[in-house]
Design a protein around this motif. Sequence first.
Motif, mmCIF file in Angstrom:
data_model
loop_
_atom_site.group_PDB
_atom_site.id
_atom_site.type_symbol
_atom_site.label_atom_id
_atom_site.label_comp_id
_atom_site.label_asym_id
_atom_site.label_seq_id
_atom_site.Cartn_x
_atom_site.Cartn_y
_atom_site.Cartn_z
ATOM 1 N N CYS A 67 1.000 -1.173 -0.081
ATOM 2 C CA CYS A 67 -0.390 -0.234 0.022
ATOM 3 C C CYS A 67 0.798 0.739 0.007
ATOM 4 C CB CYS A 67 -0.498 0.390 0.496
ATOM 5 S SG CYS A 67 -1.878 1.620 1.089
ATOM 6 N N CYS B 192 -0.138 3.251 3.822
ATOM 7 C CA CYS B 192 0.213 3.098 4.612
ATOM 8 C C CYS B 192 1.628 1.443 4.910
ATOM 9 C CB CYS B 192 -1.257 2.413 6.442
ATOM 10 S SG CYS B 192 -1.066 0.650 5.205
ATOM 11 N N CYS C 62 -7.017 -1.660 0.002
ATOM 12 C CA CYS C 62 -5.727 -1.525 1.199
ATOM 13 C C CYS C 62 -6.840 -2.476 2.042
ATOM 14 C CB CYS C 62 -5.180 -0.510 1.198
ATOM 15 S SG CYS C 62 -3.904 -0.920 2.886
ATOM 16 N N CYS D 276 -5.807 0.357 5.826
ATOM 17 C CA CYS D 276 -6.116 1.317 5.431
ATOM 18 C C CYS D 276 -7.293 2.470 4.943
ATOM 19 C CB CYS D 276 -4.856 3.029 5.278
ATOM 20 S SG CYS D 276 -4.197 2.824 4.109
HETATM 21 ZN ZN ZN Z 1 -2.744 1.203 3.222
#
Ligand code: ZN
Length: 144
Positions: free
Chosen positions: A10, A13, A29, A32
């Motif tokens: 990702c 994050c 994701c 997040c």
């Molecule tokens: Zn993420």
Amino acid sequence: MTNESHHIVCPQCRAINRVQPGRESQATCGKCKSKVFENQPLELVGPTFDRHIAKSTLPVLVDFYSPSCGPCLMMGPEFAKAAETLYPDVRLAKVDTSAEGAIASRFGIQAVPTLILFNGGREIARQSGAMGAKDLVNWTRSSL
Ligand code: ZN
């Protein structure tokens, strides 16, 4: 083999997401909820660089550039076009060598722009000098 899920890092994050082939553009994701993979180059810095190179099962094409280099700036839009064409087979990323000296010296970057194609955490091809979008795509495809 085509059913093997990708591991995509990702951009927000840095969580590693398992994504089924064909689902790359919809995938968000698990941690997040950001989009895990979009058709634009991703700017990478120290820790994010290592994680993307080491943990992504998709090939990653990195443009080592410098903001003060004319050919680099000219190649910017071409690199972005190549990112659209190679999507979602290859992740395209950029490293600003003037800010990320440690990465640049680790890979022995002597001149910018230098392109390095990584696959499975290893460098598999390298080319110095600016290229147009079509050449970028052809070079990447023929190196994989
Ligand atoms: Zn993420």
